[in-house]
Design a protein around this motif. Structure first.
Motif, PDB file in Angstrom:
ATOM      1  N   ALA A 129       0.875  -1.139   0.135  1.00  0.00           N
ATOM      2  CA  ALA A 129      -0.120   0.065  -0.016  1.00  0.00           C
ATOM      3  C   ALA A 129       0.897   1.343  -0.057  1.00  0.00           C
ATOM      4  O   ALA A 129       0.562   2.133  -0.770  1.00  0.00           O
ATOM      5  CB  ALA A 129      -0.839   0.038   1.245  1.00  0.00           C
ATOM      6  N   VAL A 130       1.712   1.236   1.029  1.00  0.00           N
ATOM      7  CA  VAL A 130       2.770   2.438   1.105  1.00  0.00           C
ATOM      8  C   VAL A 130       4.212   1.694   1.055  1.00  0.00           C
ATOM      9  O   VAL A 130       4.580   1.045   2.109  1.00  0.00           O
ATOM     10  CB  VAL A 130       2.511   3.366   2.375  1.00  0.00           C
ATOM     11  CG1 VAL A 130       3.492   4.363   2.481  1.00  0.00           C
ATOM     12  CG2 VAL A 130       0.857   3.725   2.590  1.00  0.00           C
ATOM     13  N   SER A 131       4.710   2.253   0.098  1.00  0.00           N
ATOM     14  CA  SER A 131       6.375   1.645  -0.272  1.00  0.00           C
ATOM     15  C   SER A 131       7.136   2.724  -0.294  1.00  0.00           C
ATOM     16  O   SER A 131       6.998   4.001  -0.739  1.00  0.00           O
ATOM     17  CB  SER A 131       6.144   0.830  -1.558  1.00  0.00           C
ATOM     18  OG  SER A 131       6.126   1.703  -2.638  1.00  0.00           O
ATOM     19  N   ASN A 140      -0.436   3.465  -3.199  1.00  0.00           N
ATOM     20  CA  ASN A 140      -1.222   3.132  -4.269  1.00  0.00           C
ATOM     21  C   ASN A 140      -2.718   2.739  -3.859  1.00  0.00           C
ATOM     22  O   ASN A 140      -3.580   2.080  -4.366  1.00  0.00           O
ATOM     23  CB  ASN A 140      -0.910   1.980  -4.971  1.00  0.00           C
ATOM     24  CG  ASN A 140      -0.884   0.554  -4.112  1.00  0.00           C
ATOM     25  OD1 ASN A 140      -1.200   0.624  -2.770  1.00  0.00           O
ATOM     26  ND2 ASN A 140      -0.302  -0.576  -4.385  1.00  0.00           N
ATOM     27  N   LEU A 141      -3.068   3.752  -2.604  1.00  0.00           N
ATOM     28  CA  LEU A 141      -4.274   3.428  -1.944  1.00  0.00           C
ATOM     29  C   LEU A 141      -5.279   4.748  -2.507  1.00  0.00           C
ATOM     30  O   LEU A 141      -6.391   4.708  -2.343  1.00  0.00           O
ATOM     31  CB  LEU A 141      -4.138   3.893  -0.436  1.00  0.00           C
ATOM     32  CG  LEU A 141      -3.330   2.621   0.046  1.00  0.00           C
ATOM     33  CD1 LEU A 141      -3.049   2.986   1.706  1.00  0.00           C
ATOM     34  CD2 LEU A 141      -4.400   1.263   0.133  1.00  0.00           C
ATOM     35  N   LYS A 201      -0.030  13.271  -6.138  1.00  0.00           N
ATOM     36  CA  LYS A 201      -0.915  12.714  -4.979  1.00  0.00           C
ATOM     37  C   LYS A 201      -0.237  11.466  -4.346  1.00  0.00           C
ATOM     38  O   LYS A 201      -0.368  11.125  -3.238  1.00  0.00           O
ATOM     39  CB  LYS A 201      -2.219  12.741  -5.119  1.00  0.00           C
ATOM     40  CG  LYS A 201      -3.107  14.145  -5.197  1.00  0.00           C
ATOM     41  CD  LYS A 201      -4.525  13.919  -4.808  1.00  0.00           C
ATOM     42  CE  LYS A 201      -4.993  12.919  -5.850  1.00  0.00           C
ATOM     43  NZ  LYS A 201      -6.566  12.955  -5.915  1.00  0.00           N
ATOM     44  N   ALA A 202       0.409  10.612  -5.626  1.00  0.00           N
ATOM     45  CA  ALA A 202       0.958   9.344  -4.759  1.00  0.00           C
ATOM     46  C   ALA A 202       2.269   9.263  -4.407  1.00  0.00           C
ATOM     47  O   ALA A 202       2.744   8.171  -3.953  1.00  0.00           O
ATOM     48  CB  ALA A 202       0.595   8.108  -5.868  1.00  0.00           C
ATOM     49  N   HIS A 203       2.852  10.253  -4.517  1.00  0.00           N
ATOM     50  CA  HIS A 203       4.329  10.251  -4.258  1.00  0.00           C
ATOM     51  C   HIS A 203       4.747  11.622  -3.296  1.00  0.00           C
ATOM     52  O   HIS A 203       4.178  12.600  -3.550  1.00  0.00           O
ATOM     53  CB  HIS A 203       5.087  10.378  -5.626  1.00  0.00           C
ATOM     54  CG  HIS A 203       4.949   9.310  -6.442  1.00  0.00           C
ATOM     55  ND1 HIS A 203       4.022   9.238  -7.399  1.00  0.00           N
ATOM     56  CD2 HIS A 203       5.810   8.338  -6.516  1.00  0.00           C
ATOM     57  CE1 HIS A 203       4.122   8.073  -8.043  1.00  0.00           C
ATOM     58  NE2 HIS A 203       5.071   7.423  -7.644  1.00  0.00           N
TER      59      HIS A 203
END
Lengths: 113, 112
Positions: free
Chosen positions: A3-5, A26-27, A71-73
């Protein structure tokens, strides 16, 4: 399906160097965070971004510069590393800032020698 | 100032025994309270969330209680297992702040 890497998981570097830690979620969350956990296991928030905008900056030295390309990074760059920067850094994300569950990455162990 | 105090700081119990961890807070206005479990070398994972109107909530062998009047919460672990060895962190969210307040955690060790 992590989910969070965050990468790298371990980082050993010399004083004065500049290093970056990358984070991706990737949530589909709109809020991301960086936390620092010291040797006494206390989690302290450093930064928070909501929809790529900085909303929390908790008196962190300006040697630390977060960057959110989307938003994902949320990446963390640290300049002129000092011994006291040695800690575990956790990236995290949540949907909104209203108290929804915060999902944490596995942590990045930074050791400055 | 918003604060979260946890006790005990550390706890050692034998496998199969029950234990209770405490969390006292001064966060105001109260929004919610979460218990997180952090295994060694991992990131924290949410166990339970308590809102103002909730007194008790269970998640398997974990039962959290909340007394909003005395501003106290507890996490009770039943029939402990070796895998329960971890740090348990109480986190309280204020309605007036983006930033939740973290406790320093209770380190639990379960011995066989």
């Amino acid at each position: 399906d992590t989910a969070v890497s965050q990468t790298p998981k371990y980082l050993v570097t010399q004083m004065g160097n500049d290093k970056s830690i990358k984070c991706e979620q990737n949530l589909g969350h709109d809020t991301m965070y960086w936390y620092k956990q010291d040797s006494k296991k206390f989690l302290k928030i450093m930064f928070s971004y909501n929809n790529k905008e900085l909303i929390i900056n908790e008196t962190v030295p300006n040697r630390f510069s977060p960057k959110s390309p989307d938003k994902a990074h949320l990446n963390l760059h640290i300049n002129s590393l000092e011994l006291g920067d040695s800690a575990v850094y956790f990236c995290a994300s949540s949907q909104g800032t209203g108290g929804n569950t915060i999902y944490f990455g596995e942590g990045s162990w930074l050791t400055v020698v | 100032k918003n604060q979260v105090e946890q006790s005990p700081q550390s706890l050692i119990i034998l496998e199969g025994k029950n234990c209770t961890l405490q969390c006292n807070y001064t966060v105001s206005p109260f929004s919610n309270l979460r218990w997180y479990k952090q295994d060694t070398g991992r990131g924290p994972v949410s166990l339970t969330i308590m809102t103002f109107s909730e007194n008790t909530k269970s998640n398997g062998r974990y039962t959290a209680t909340l007394d909003a009047d005395t501003k106290q919460s507890s996490l009770h672990i039943t029939a402990s297992q070796l895998s329960d060895s971890a740090s348990y962190i109480c986190v309280v969210k204020s309605g007036g702040s983006y930033i939740p307040t973290f406790g320093r955690g209770t380190s639990l060790i379960v011995h066989p």
